[in-house]
Scaffold this motif. Structure first.
Motif, PDB file in Angstrom:
ATOM      1  N   TYR A  47     -18.966  53.351  18.786  1.00  0.00           N
ATOM      2  CA  TYR A  47     -19.947  52.998  17.998  1.00  0.00           C
ATOM      3  C   TYR A  47     -21.273  52.831  18.409  1.00  0.00           C
ATOM      4  CZ  TYR A  47     -16.275  51.723  14.703  1.00  0.00           C
ATOM      5  OH  TYR A  47     -15.135  51.789  13.758  1.00  0.00           O
ATOM      6  N   THR A  48     -21.643  52.966  19.911  1.00  0.00           N
ATOM      7  CA  THR A  48     -22.510  53.094  20.773  1.00  0.00           C
ATOM      8  C   THR A  48     -23.049  54.512  20.893  1.00  0.00           C
ATOM      9  OG1 THR A  48     -21.438  52.339  22.721  1.00  0.00           O
ATOM     10  CG2 THR A  48     -22.544  50.562  21.400  1.00  0.00           C
ATOM     11  N   MET A  49     -22.164  55.691  20.595  1.00  0.00           N
ATOM     12  CA  MET A  49     -22.308  56.856  20.897  1.00  0.00           C
ATOM     13  C   MET A  49     -23.922  57.264  20.079  1.00  0.00           C
ATOM     14  SD  MET A  49     -20.634  58.200  23.289  1.00  0.00           S
ATOM     15  CE  MET A  49     -20.321  56.765  24.111  1.00  0.00           C
ATOM     16  N   PRO A  50     -24.784  58.284  20.715  1.00  0.00           N
ATOM     17  CA  PRO A  50     -25.847  58.210  20.044  1.00  0.00           C
ATOM     18  C   PRO A  50     -25.932  59.241  18.921  1.00  0.00           C
ATOM     19  CG  PRO A  50     -26.016  59.592  21.970  1.00  0.00           C
ATOM     20  CD  PRO A  50     -24.545  58.587  22.202  1.00  0.00           C
ATOM     21  N   ASP A  51     -24.807  59.894  18.731  1.00  0.00           N
ATOM     22  CA  ASP A  51     -24.837  61.002  17.626  1.00  0.00           C
ATOM     23  C   ASP A  51     -23.358  61.254  17.252  1.00  0.00           C
ATOM     24  OD1 ASP A  51     -23.533  62.745  19.568  1.00  0.00           O
ATOM     25  OD2 ASP A  51     -25.270  63.958  19.794  1.00  0.00           O
ATOM     26  N   ASP A  52     -23.032  61.833  16.055  1.00  0.00           N
ATOM     27  CA  ASP A  52     -21.986  62.105  15.512  1.00  0.00           C
ATOM     28  C   ASP A  52     -20.845  62.741  16.305  1.00  0.00           C
ATOM     29  OD1 ASP A  52     -22.562  60.691  13.473  1.00  0.00           O
ATOM     30  OD2 ASP A  52     -22.924  62.438  12.034  1.00  0.00           O
ATOM     31  N   LYS A  53     -21.407  63.803  17.304  1.00  0.00           N
ATOM     32  CA  LYS A  53     -20.521  64.411  18.292  1.00  0.00           C
ATOM     33  C   LYS A  53     -19.935  63.629  18.960  1.00  0.00           C
ATOM     34  CE  LYS A  53     -21.151  67.984  21.875  1.00  0.00           C
ATOM     35  NZ  LYS A  53     -21.016  69.591  21.583  1.00  0.00           N
ATOM     36  N   GLY A  54     -20.811  62.638  19.702  1.00  0.00           N
ATOM     37  CA  GLY A  54     -20.119  61.758  20.748  1.00  0.00           C
ATOM     38  C   GLY A  54     -19.164  60.609  19.853  1.00  0.00           C
ATOM     39  N   LYS A  55     -19.618  60.304  18.641  1.00  0.00           N
ATOM     40  CA  LYS A  55     -18.422  59.264  17.829  1.00  0.00           C
ATOM     41  C   LYS A  55     -17.183  60.095  17.482  1.00  0.00           C
ATOM     42  CE  LYS A  55     -22.167  56.642  16.128  1.00  0.00           C
ATOM     43  NZ  LYS A  55     -23.473  56.512  15.016  1.00  0.00           N
ATOM     44  N   ALA A  56     -17.358  61.459  17.034  1.00  0.00           N
ATOM     45  CA  ALA A  56     -16.088  62.092  16.773  1.00  0.00           C
ATOM     46  C   ALA A  56     -15.068  62.366  17.862  1.00  0.00           C
ATOM     47  CB  ALA A  56     -16.551  63.596  16.253  1.00  0.00           C
ATOM     48  N   LEU A  57     -15.862  62.631  19.240  1.00  0.00           N
ATOM     49  CA  LEU A  57     -14.780  62.947  20.380  1.00  0.00           C
ATOM     50  C   LEU A  57     -14.214  61.390  20.637  1.00  0.00           C
ATOM     51  CD1 LEU A  57     -13.910  64.597  22.458  1.00  0.00           C
ATOM     52  CD2 LEU A  57     -15.938  63.910  23.890  1.00  0.00           C
ATOM     53  N   LEU A  58     -14.898  60.474  20.765  1.00  0.00           N
ATOM     54  CA  LEU A  58     -14.376  59.233  21.176  1.00  0.00           C
ATOM     55  C   LEU A  58     -13.179  58.770  20.112  1.00  0.00           C
ATOM     56  CD1 LEU A  58     -16.645  59.143  23.442  1.00  0.00           C
ATOM     57  CD2 LEU A  58     -16.180  56.747  23.046  1.00  0.00           C
ATOM     58  N   THR A  59     -13.508  59.056  18.592  1.00  0.00           N
ATOM     59  CA  THR A  59     -12.241  58.669  17.680  1.00  0.00           C
ATOM     60  C   THR A  59     -11.075  59.685  17.955  1.00  0.00           C
ATOM     61  OG1 THR A  59     -14.223  57.997  16.367  1.00  0.00           O
ATOM     62  CG2 THR A  59     -12.050  58.814  15.371  1.00  0.00           C
ATOM     63  N   ASP A  60     -11.464  61.073  18.146  1.00  0.00           N
ATOM     64  CA  ASP A  60     -10.300  61.847  18.361  1.00  0.00           C
ATOM     65  C   ASP A  60      -9.576  61.535  19.707  1.00  0.00           C
ATOM     66  OD1 ASP A  60     -11.244  63.588  16.120  1.00  0.00           O
ATOM     67  OD2 ASP A  60     -12.026  64.858  17.534  1.00  0.00           O
ATOM     68  N   ILE A  61      -9.953  61.175  20.575  1.00  0.00           N
ATOM     69  CA  ILE A  61      -9.295  60.882  21.797  1.00  0.00           C
ATOM     70  C   ILE A  61      -8.733  59.340  21.879  1.00  0.00           C
ATOM     71  CG2 ILE A  61      -9.435  60.216  24.471  1.00  0.00           C
ATOM     72  CD1 ILE A  61     -11.618  62.338  24.724  1.00  0.00           C
ATOM     73  N   ALA A  62      -9.373  58.408  21.014  1.00  0.00           N
ATOM     74  CA  ALA A  62      -8.584  57.207  20.920  1.00  0.00           C
ATOM     75  C   ALA A  62      -7.576  57.211  20.020  1.00  0.00           C
ATOM     76  CB  ALA A  62      -9.822  56.403  20.226  1.00  0.00           C
ATOM     77  N   THR A  63      -7.541  58.043  19.048  1.00  0.00           N
ATOM     78  CA  THR A  63      -6.278  58.238  18.187  1.00  0.00           C
ATOM     79  C   THR A  63      -5.251  59.013  18.917  1.00  0.00           C
ATOM     80  OG1 THR A  63      -7.380  59.920  16.899  1.00  0.00           O
ATOM     81  CG2 THR A  63      -7.659  57.857  15.928  1.00  0.00           C
ATOM     82  N   GLU A  64      -5.746  59.942  19.489  1.00  0.00           N
ATOM     83  CA  GLU A  64      -4.533  60.555  20.273  1.00  0.00           C
ATOM     84  C   GLU A  64      -3.965  59.562  21.444  1.00  0.00           C
ATOM     85  OE1 GLU A  64      -3.814  64.185  23.519  1.00  0.00           O
ATOM     86  OE2 GLU A  64      -5.581  64.444  22.333  1.00  0.00           O
ATOM     87  N   GLU A  65      -4.812  58.814  22.120  1.00  0.00           N
ATOM     88  CA  GLU A  65      -4.085  57.505  22.983  1.00  0.00           C
ATOM     89  C   GLU A  65      -3.197  56.838  22.248  1.00  0.00           C
ATOM     90  OE1 GLU A  65      -4.608  57.990  26.079  1.00  0.00           O
ATOM     91  OE2 GLU A  65      -6.613  58.589  26.490  1.00  0.00           O
ATOM     92  N   LEU A  66      -3.451  56.537  20.958  1.00  0.00           N
ATOM     93  CA  LEU A  66      -2.532  55.482  20.093  1.00  0.00           C
ATOM     94  C   LEU A  66      -1.208  56.367  20.018  1.00  0.00           C
ATOM     95  CD1 LEU A  66      -4.834  54.178  17.303  1.00  0.00           C
ATOM     96  CD2 LEU A  66      -3.594  52.832  19.244  1.00  0.00           C
ATOM     97  N   ALA A  67      -1.266  57.772  19.903  1.00  0.00           N
ATOM     98  CA  ALA A  67       0.040  58.609  19.892  1.00  0.00           C
ATOM     99  C   ALA A  67       0.512  58.626  21.262  1.00  0.00           C
ATOM    100  CB  ALA A  67      -0.421  60.162  19.521  1.00  0.00           C
ATOM    101  N   HIS A  68      -0.024  58.264  22.342  1.00  0.00           N
ATOM    102  CA  HIS A  68       0.511  58.228  23.712  1.00  0.00           C
ATOM    103  C   HIS A  68       1.225  56.929  23.831  1.00  0.00           C
ATOM    104  CE1 HIS A  68      -2.525  61.585  25.277  1.00  0.00           C
ATOM    105  NE2 HIS A  68      -1.629  62.056  24.220  1.00  0.00           N
ATOM    106  N   VAL A  69       0.690  55.837  23.153  1.00  0.00           N
ATOM    107  CA  VAL A  69       1.297  54.590  23.146  1.00  0.00           C
ATOM    108  C   VAL A  69       2.558  54.850  22.299  1.00  0.00           C
ATOM    109  CG1 VAL A  69       1.348  52.120  22.103  1.00  0.00           C
ATOM    110  CG2 VAL A  69      -0.871  53.169  23.243  1.00  0.00           C
ATOM    111  N   GLU A  70       2.763  55.441  21.292  1.00  0.00           N
ATOM    112  CA  GLU A  70       4.039  55.663  20.637  1.00  0.00           C
ATOM    113  C   GLU A  70       4.952  56.328  21.380  1.00  0.00           C
ATOM    114  OE1 GLU A  70       5.435  56.638  16.166  1.00  0.00           O
ATOM    115  OE2 GLU A  70       3.364  57.436  16.751  1.00  0.00           O
ATOM    116  N   MET A  71       4.458  57.335  22.325  1.00  0.00           N
ATOM    117  CA  MET A  71       5.533  58.084  23.023  1.00  0.00           C
ATOM    118  C   MET A  71       5.907  57.311  24.201  1.00  0.00           C
ATOM    119  SD  MET A  71       3.528  61.976  23.573  1.00  0.00           S
ATOM    120  CE  MET A  71       4.822  62.197  24.873  1.00  0.00           C
ATOM    121  N   ILE A  72       5.429  56.443  24.971  1.00  0.00           N
ATOM    122  CA  ILE A  72       5.361  55.413  25.942  1.00  0.00           C
ATOM    123  C   ILE A  72       6.483  54.457  25.386  1.00  0.00           C
ATOM    124  CG2 ILE A  72       4.609  53.673  27.449  1.00  0.00           C
ATOM    125  CD1 ILE A  72       4.186  56.597  28.339  1.00  0.00           C
ATOM    126  N   SER A  73       6.094  53.873  24.330  1.00  0.00           N
ATOM    127  CA  SER A  73       7.055  52.968  23.685  1.00  0.00           C
ATOM    128  C   SER A  73       8.487  53.634  23.368  1.00  0.00           C
ATOM    129  CB  SER A  73       6.817  52.685  21.985  1.00  0.00           C
ATOM    130  OG  SER A  73       5.176  51.949  22.382  1.00  0.00           O
TER     131      SER A  73
END
Length: 185
Positions: A47-73
């Motif tokens: 939410y504090t990224m200055p443009d849509d490019k940054g917001k999109a990247l952080l959203t993409d990586i964050a949701t992938e990290e959730l998939a990693h939580v599922e793998m670790i689980s």
């Protein structure tokens, strides 16, 4: 919103019980550099990224990290499947059993509970990206340490996959940071 496919990002099929390894894997479930901490960190920082490019990247990586939580689980659950109370106690998981039975609960490998103190968000997008790069390097190092603790190919394969994703995330954050520095955004 996301479309959820009901399958793991990378298959986890562990056939041998290993309670000590399950305990070690808790570091990537609820520790300071865990997949859970990374996901929440990036979801907040977007939410504090200055443009849509940054917001999109952080959203993409964050949701992938959730998939990693599922793998670790899945890995932890498979490693403790069918364990007796005595086996859990011998592996140093007696306290966990006392509070949570065989259920997952976000702690680190030493039983320290997950805390929101692990979620960094400074409001300075360059500082946050630098912090994220360091966090990805720490997570990569943790996966390497975990890989050194086992010789089980069923465990090494998903750990290696997760380690590689940390390297990719580091590179993506570095590219975004460099883009912002070059553009003076």
């Amino acid at each position: 919103m996301w479309k959820y496919e009901k399958k793991l990002e990378y298959p986890v099929n562990i056939t041998k019980r290993d309670l000590k390894m399950a305990k070690y894997l808790l570091s990537q479930y609820g520790g300071p550099d865990s997949e859970l901490a990374a996901s929440l960190r990036y979801l907040n920082q977007r939410y504090t990224m200055p443009d849509d490019k940054g917001k999109a990247l952080l959203t993409d990586i964050a949701t992938e990290e959730l998939a990693h939580v599922e793998m670790i689980s899945a890995m932890i659950t498979q490693l403790v499947a069918g364990a007796t109370i005595d086996e859990l106690e011998k592996a140093g998981l007696g306290g966990h059993f006392a509070q949570h039975d065989h259920a997952l609960f976000p702690t680190d490998a030493m039983g320290v509970p997950f805390t929101t103190a692990y979620i960094e968000a400074s409001g300075d997008y360059i500082a946050d990206l630098e912090s994220n790069m360091a966090a990805e390097q720490r997570a990569r190092a943790t996966y390497e340490h975990l890989m050194d603790l086992t010789n089980d190919p069923d465990l090494l394969a998903p750990l290696s996959f997760l380690r590689q994703r940390e390297i990719i995330h580091y590179q993506r954050f570095k590219e975004l940071r460099n883009y912002y520095l070059e553009k003076k955004i």
